[in-house]
Write a protein that holds these residues in place. Structure first.
Motif, PDB file in Angstrom:
ATOM      1  N   CYS A 313       0.232  -1.115  -0.415  1.00 15.66           N
ATOM      2  CA  CYS A 313      -0.235   0.061  -0.273  1.00 15.66           C
ATOM      3  C   CYS A 313       0.935   1.133   0.233  1.00 15.66           C
ATOM      4  CB  CYS A 313      -1.409   0.234   1.386  1.00 15.66           C
ATOM      5  SG  CYS A 313      -2.461  -1.574   1.095  1.00 15.66           S
ATOM      6  N   CYS A 316       2.137   1.782  -3.778  1.00 14.89           N
ATOM      7  CA  CYS A 316       0.722   2.267  -4.608  1.00 14.89           C
ATOM      8  C   CYS A 316       0.605   3.634  -4.447  1.00 14.89           C
ATOM      9  CB  CYS A 316      -0.052   1.144  -4.301  1.00 14.89           C
ATOM     10  SG  CYS A 316       0.087  -0.256  -5.106  1.00 14.89           S
ATOM     11  N   GLN A 339      -5.809   3.130  -6.743  1.00 11.31           N
ATOM     12  CA  GLN A 339      -4.980   2.929  -5.909  1.00 11.31           C
ATOM     13  C   GLN A 339      -6.264   1.307  -5.499  1.00 11.31           C
ATOM     14  OE1 GLN A 339      -2.746   4.321  -3.458  1.00 11.31           O
ATOM     15  NE2 GLN A 339      -2.779   5.474  -6.201  1.00 11.31           N
ATOM     16  N   THR A 343      -2.914  -1.790  -5.799  1.00  7.94           N
ATOM     17  CA  THR A 343      -2.580  -2.586  -4.676  1.00  7.94           C
ATOM     18  C   THR A 343      -3.365  -4.062  -4.806  1.00  7.94           C
ATOM     19  OG1 THR A 343      -4.611  -2.041  -3.433  1.00  7.94           O
ATOM     20  CG2 THR A 343      -2.313  -0.933  -3.161  1.00  7.94           C
ATOM     21  N   ASN A 469      -4.876  -5.276   1.814  1.00  2.58           N
ATOM     22  CA  ASN A 469      -5.195  -3.735   1.502  1.00  2.58           C
ATOM     23  C   ASN A 469      -5.436  -2.808   2.006  1.00  2.58           C
ATOM     24  OD1 ASN A 469      -7.312  -4.250   0.077  1.00  2.58           O
ATOM     25  ND2 ASN A 469      -6.904  -3.453  -1.902  1.00  2.58           N
ATOM     26  N   THR A 472      -5.227   1.187   2.483  1.00  6.31           N
ATOM     27  CA  THR A 472      -4.880   1.834   0.939  1.00  6.31           C
ATOM     28  C   THR A 472      -7.267   2.127   1.586  1.00  6.31           C
ATOM     29  OG1 THR A 472      -3.272   1.181  -0.642  1.00  6.31           O
ATOM     30  CG2 THR A 472      -5.908   1.597  -1.148  1.00  6.31           C
TER      31      THR A 472
END
Length: 755
Positions: A313, A316, A339, A343, A469, A472
């Motif tokens: 994360c 990214c 995003q 991820t 993730n 994120t």
């Protein structure tokens, strides 16, 4: 194969270094993002739209920005302080209950009772710290997002809100992993042998229960607070008097903005922290026998997956802020969706590498059904994680299709408002029901595939994959309320219209991606609760085998009368919970409407274009605070006491039926309510974008008023009852898991009634 002890120690240190290093990195990254946001001064500056040059704003405007910021901060701070005082009392009392019931259920093993109660307290404290941190950062950042929106371009204001979300996302994940793993290491001092790690993982289940308990109060209390203010402000302000959203003349507008922080940020943060803690605990309980054949590193593989997720994360996040920065309105939603997609894609090779590095070439696991063992390979475990990650993204994108006004369903919903609020309601409810179909099929496929590969352990890994993730996901979830508050502050400070246009565009993208986040949360909650159910069955099997019985040796028989009866009861729980929370919002909103109207009646000049007197914002804040604290207790008590009393009085077969019924009904209801609410919200925004001479007539028209009614009804759907249903299915399952030995101690699992 004999492994040299020194090699084992080196490899174990490597696993611990990855987990602790990733946790520390997450916390450091959150601190770095906070320092970047803190460098933005709270000082108004206006932009000449012809030249793009920034000039210094007036001191009066800056003072007004600070005044609004402080009012929102004080309101959120006072509410969380009051809410967490109630939670602290609950945690202290329930920790004592856990200690005695778990100790008694394990034959007065006070060590297990103490460790379970300790992990419960730690989980609750971590959840409260996460929620409080999120609130502080969101309030700190929203005014700075407003200031950034005054400057030319989109990069500055987007990055401010995005970094504010990153503080919450990475701090929560880093803190959660750090506390969980340190607790495991501390318990390992008492349980050093691999054969005893089963007790270590059972004691750790209290950590998930603590996080989920606070999430219940945070989601319900915060949801009631924010929607009481939102509904009250909309009904009196928009529908009756026709004043814009967040207009400073509306007495409920500060309470509405406070609610965004205590409900959408603090409550949501606690909710997703609970999912992470419970998914990890379920995987560790189901896979505790892996430690005997594969060692400590293999057993803590679920924690390693979450740790790798933090690193992915962070990598990214540079895409949004540096590699492809946002330069126009169209780039905002794209940046947020990239995003989530990036991820998920990057997690797939990262998980396979982690599995090959930390899992042995093959390892054994006790089967959930039957007496045999299954032999697993690292790639099979990694594939289960990837199924969860891809399944979560799929559910999120399907959720976006049904809730974004870029697509057909919401546009159809907007056009249904041409014939009034009733057809809008009918279309919106139907849209929510229809949106359940594909997510449920995706979940069913993920469950079948992961179970076929790695038994119930695979399902728990799929749940962790869906949350891999999480940093994120949280970043994007917090981004939305920050932009919403930024727009409210711009309106209340009476800044130039282009500032509000910018923040509205940022918020609109945030609404769409927040709906994607809700899809992730519901999907992961379903897999987590199913994994917890599997852990409950595993634990009952272990307890019964120790006493010479063979309970659940061949799985759970749903056709047993008691199990089937409680299956139906379990299916009723989500509807009872939704009814209680919806009614609570309605009651609190009625109080808010009467207070706002009272102020307008007593001070009619408040509705003047430029009133000389400010409304009494504090009165509305007090109404929301009192109502939420009063109304959050009954739904939470019902969810926690139902499985506890069912297990004690009716036995473990009844609990199995209760948990399955609750899971099946909660998933359907949560998806439909969340998506109906999100669709109504975005249908209203789609109509507001229309021009007065278009088919939809735009703001202020009868079509717009019909859309506002739908949005108002949808508020508790998508922000109170819908999201809180995630916690219903998780909390009932994790509470049953914590008290599994206690339930079995009552007449060998047949309960006090000995059925």
């Amino acid at each position: 194969m004999v492994v040299h002890p020194s090699l084992t120690l080196t490899f174990e240190f490597s696993a611990s270094s990855v987990i602790l290093g990733a946790a520390a990195l997450g916390i450091f990254w959150a601190l770095l993002q906070f320092l970047i946001v803190a460098r933005i001064p709270v000082q108004s500056g206006t932009t000449n739209e012809e030249t793009g040059l920034v000039s210094g704003g007036s001191n009066a405007t800056t003072a007004r920005l600070v005044e609004i910021y402080e009012a929102i901060y004080e309101g959120a701070e006072s509410f969380l302080r009051a809410e967490y005082s109630v939670c602290a009392f609950f945690v202290a009392v329930f920790a004592v209950v856990i200690f005695f019931l778990v100790s008694w259920g394990t034959g007065w093993d006070s060590a297990r009772g103490f460790f379970t109660a300790t992990s419960f307290v730690l989980g609750a404290l971590t959840s409260m710290a996460s929620g409080y941190l999120g609130m502080k950062v969101a309030v700190f950042s929203n005014v700075r997002t407003t200031v950034s929106a005054q400057k030319p371009g989109w990069t500055g204001c987007f990055n401010t809100a995005f970094r504010a979300g990153a503080v919450m996302g990475f701090a929560l994940c880093g803190l959660g992993i750090l506390m969980l793993y340190c607790t495991m290491l501390a318990f390992r001092v008492h349980y050093p042998a691999a054969q005893d790690w089963v007790y270590l993982t059972e004691c750790l289940t209290g950590y998930g229960l603590g996080g989920s308990s606070i999430a219940m109060f945070g989601r319900v209390g915060g949801g009631i607070y924010t929607k009481a203010a939102d509904v009250g402000a909309d009904l009196v302000g928009k529908v009756v008097h026709g004043i814009p959203e967040d207009d400073p003349r509306n007495p409920a507008t500060i309470a509405d903005n406070v609610g965004d922080n205590v409900g959408d940020v603090a409550g949501m943060g606690s909710d997703l922290f609970g999912s992470f803690a419970e998914a990890t605990c379920a995987a560790l309980v189901i896979g505790n026998t892996i430690g005997v054949s594969g060692g400590w590193d293999a057993m803590v593989f679920p924690v390693i997956v979450s740790s790798v997720g933090i690193i992915v994360c962070i990598v990214c996040s540079f895409i949004a802020t540096h590699i492809v920065p946002v330069r126009n309105e169209a780039g905002v939603e794209t940046a947020l969706k990239v995003q989530l997609i990036s991820t998920t894609i990057l997690m797939i090779p990262a998980v396979f590498l982690a599995a090959d590095a930390f899992l042995p070439a093959s390892f054994e696991l006790a089967a959930t059904v039957g007496d045999g063992t299954i032999t697993l390979k690292p790639d099979e475990a990694a594939l289960c994680v990837c199924m969860g990650a891809v399944g979560g993204l799929t559910i999120g994108l399907i959720t976006e299709y049904y809730t974004s006004h870029s697509y057909k369903p919401v546009r159809e919903l907007a056009h249904s408002c041409k014939t009034g609020a009733a057809t809008n309601m009918i279309y919106g409810i139907a849209l929510g029901y229809k949106s359940v179909i594909i997510p449920v099929i995706v979940l069913a496929g993920a469950v079948y595939g992961s179970f076929s590969l790695c038994d119930m352990y695979g399902v728990s890994l799929a749940a962790i994959g869906m949350l891999s993730n999480l940093a994120t996901g949280l970043t994007i979830d917090v981004y939305g309320p920050v932009c919403d508050n930024a727009g409210g502050i711009a309106e209340m400070a009476e800044l130039e219209s282009y500032v509000r246009d910018k923040t509205d565009a940022l918020d609109a993208a945030g609404n769409t991606t927040a709906a994607i986040g809700k899809g992730f949360a519901i999907g992961s909650a379903a897999l987590v609760s199913l994994a917890l159910f599997g852990a409950f069955v595993t634990r009952i099997r272990t307890s019964s085998a120790a006493s010479g019985a063979q309970l659940f040796a061949n799985g759970v028989n749903m056709l047993e009368p008691l199990t089937f009866a409680f299956l139906i009861v379990g299916g009723m729980i989500p509807f009872a919970f939704a009814a209680m929370t919806m009614k609570s919002v309605g009651l609190a909103a009625m109080e808010m409407v009467m207070e706002v109207q009272r102020q307008f009646d007593e001070k009619p000049h408040l509705l003047d274009a430029n009133p000389t007197e400010r409304p009494d914002y504090d009165a509305c804040i007090a109404i929301s605070t009192k109502a939420s604290l009063r109304e959050m207790v009954p739904p939470g008590a019902m969810v926690m006491l139902t499985p506890l009393f069912t297990g004690m009085f009716f036995g473990v077969t009844a609990v199995c039926g209760l948990l399955v019924g609750s899971l099946v009904a909660s998933v359907q209801l949560a998806v439909s309510m969340s998506n109906s609410g999100g669709a109504w919200d975005n249908a209203k925004k789609y109509i507001e974008k229309a021009s007065p001479d278009s088919e939809l007539k735009g703001k202020g028209s009868d079509i717009h008023k019909a859309a506002v009614v739908g949005d108002t009804v949808g508020d508790p759907f998508k922000d109170t009852s819908g999201p809180a249903l995630n916690i219903v299915m998780k909390l009932m399952a994790v509470l049953s898991l914590v008290f599994a030995d206690t339930f079995y101690a009552f007449n060998q699992g047949r309960g006090i009634f000995n059925l």
